[in-house]
Design a protein around this motif. Structure first.
Motif, PDB file in Angstrom:
ATOM      1  N   MET A   1      35.995  58.755  -8.086  1.00 46.91           N
ATOM      2  CA  MET A   1      37.108  58.589  -9.016  1.00 46.91           C
ATOM      3  C   MET A   1      38.270  59.514  -8.660  1.00 46.91           C
ATOM      4  N   VAL A   2      37.967  60.733  -8.222  1.00 45.34           N
ATOM      5  CA  VAL A   2      39.022  61.657  -7.803  1.00 45.34           C
ATOM      6  C   VAL A   2      39.722  61.121  -6.564  1.00 45.34           C
ATOM      7  N   ILE A   3      38.968  60.642  -5.597  1.00 42.22           N
ATOM      8  CA  ILE A   3      39.553  60.100  -4.368  1.00 42.22           C
ATOM      9  C   ILE A   3      40.420  58.888  -4.685  1.00 42.22           C
ATOM     10  N   ILE A   4      39.908  57.957  -5.477  1.00 40.91           N
ATOM     11  CA  ILE A   4      40.670  56.757  -5.822  1.00 40.91           C
ATOM     12  C   ILE A   4      41.902  57.126  -6.643  1.00 40.91           C
ATOM     13  N   GLY A   5      41.759  58.075  -7.555  1.00 41.60           N
ATOM     14  CA  GLY A   5      42.901  58.511  -8.349  1.00 41.60           C
ATOM     15  C   GLY A   5      44.010  59.110  -7.491  1.00 41.60           C
ATOM     16  N   LEU A   6      43.637  59.925  -6.522  1.00 45.17           N
ATOM     17  CA  LEU A   6      44.638  60.513  -5.634  1.00 45.17           C
ATOM     18  C   LEU A   6      45.321  59.453  -4.777  1.00 45.17           C
ATOM     19  N   ILE A   7      44.574  58.461  -4.330  1.00 42.07           N
ATOM     20  CA  ILE A   7      45.174  57.375  -3.554  1.00 42.07           C
ATOM     21  C   ILE A   7      46.149  56.585  -4.411  1.00 42.07           C
ATOM     22  N   VAL A   8      45.772  56.293  -5.655  1.00 50.14           N
ATOM     23  CA  VAL A   8      46.661  55.551  -6.558  1.00 50.14           C
ATOM     24  C   VAL A   8      47.927  56.352  -6.843  1.00 50.14           C
ATOM     25  N   VAL A   9      47.788  57.640  -7.097  1.00 48.72           N
ATOM     26  CA  VAL A   9      48.965  58.476  -7.331  1.00 48.72           C
ATOM     27  C   VAL A   9      49.862  58.493  -6.098  1.00 48.72           C
ATOM     28  N   GLY A  10      49.283  58.562  -4.915  1.00 54.32           N
ATOM     29  CA  GLY A  10      50.070  58.537  -3.691  1.00 54.32           C
ATOM     30  C   GLY A  10      50.806  57.226  -3.504  1.00 54.32           C
ATOM     31  N   ILE A  11      50.156  56.114  -3.828  1.00 51.03           N
ATOM     32  CA  ILE A  11      50.806  54.806  -3.707  1.00 51.03           C
ATOM     33  C   ILE A  11      51.949  54.687  -4.703  1.00 51.03           C
ATOM     34  N   VAL A  12      51.715  55.099  -5.942  1.00 51.71           N
ATOM     35  CA  VAL A  12      52.771  55.037  -6.957  1.00 51.71           C
ATOM     36  C   VAL A  12      53.952  55.912  -6.538  1.00 51.71           C
ATOM     37  N   TYR A  13      53.680  57.108  -6.067  1.00 49.33           N
ATOM     38  CA  TYR A  13      54.750  57.998  -5.620  1.00 49.33           C
ATOM     39  C   TYR A  13      55.523  57.380  -4.460  1.00 49.33           C
TER      40      TYR A  13
END
Length: 68
Positions: free
Chosen positions: A29-41
């Motif tokens: 969940m942490v890995i996926i969350g960081l990827i999602v935040v990176g994509i949104v950014y």
């Protein structure tokens, strides 16, 4: 040299793929969350990034784009 009270590697719950499903899910969940935040950014940065150092005008663009 083995100290008293020191656990061996097999006694550690995260050694050799022995972690609990909750820990594994938390890591994913942490890995996926960081990827999602990176994509949104990245999307926000790509859509709203306007170069503010351009000083040209339509009459004098400052860059010669004509082919010679």
């Amino acid at each position: 040299m083995h100290l008293k009270g020191e656990p061996s590697l097999n006694q550690i719950d995260d050694y050799n793929n022995n972690e609990s499903p909750e820990k594994r899910r938390t890591v994913w969940m942490v890995i996926i969350g960081l990827i999602v935040v990176g994509i949104v950014y990245s999307v926000i940065k790509a859509n709203f990034a306007v170069p503010d150092d351009y000083v040209g005008t339509p009459e004098a663009p400052g860059i010669d784009t004509a082919k010679r």
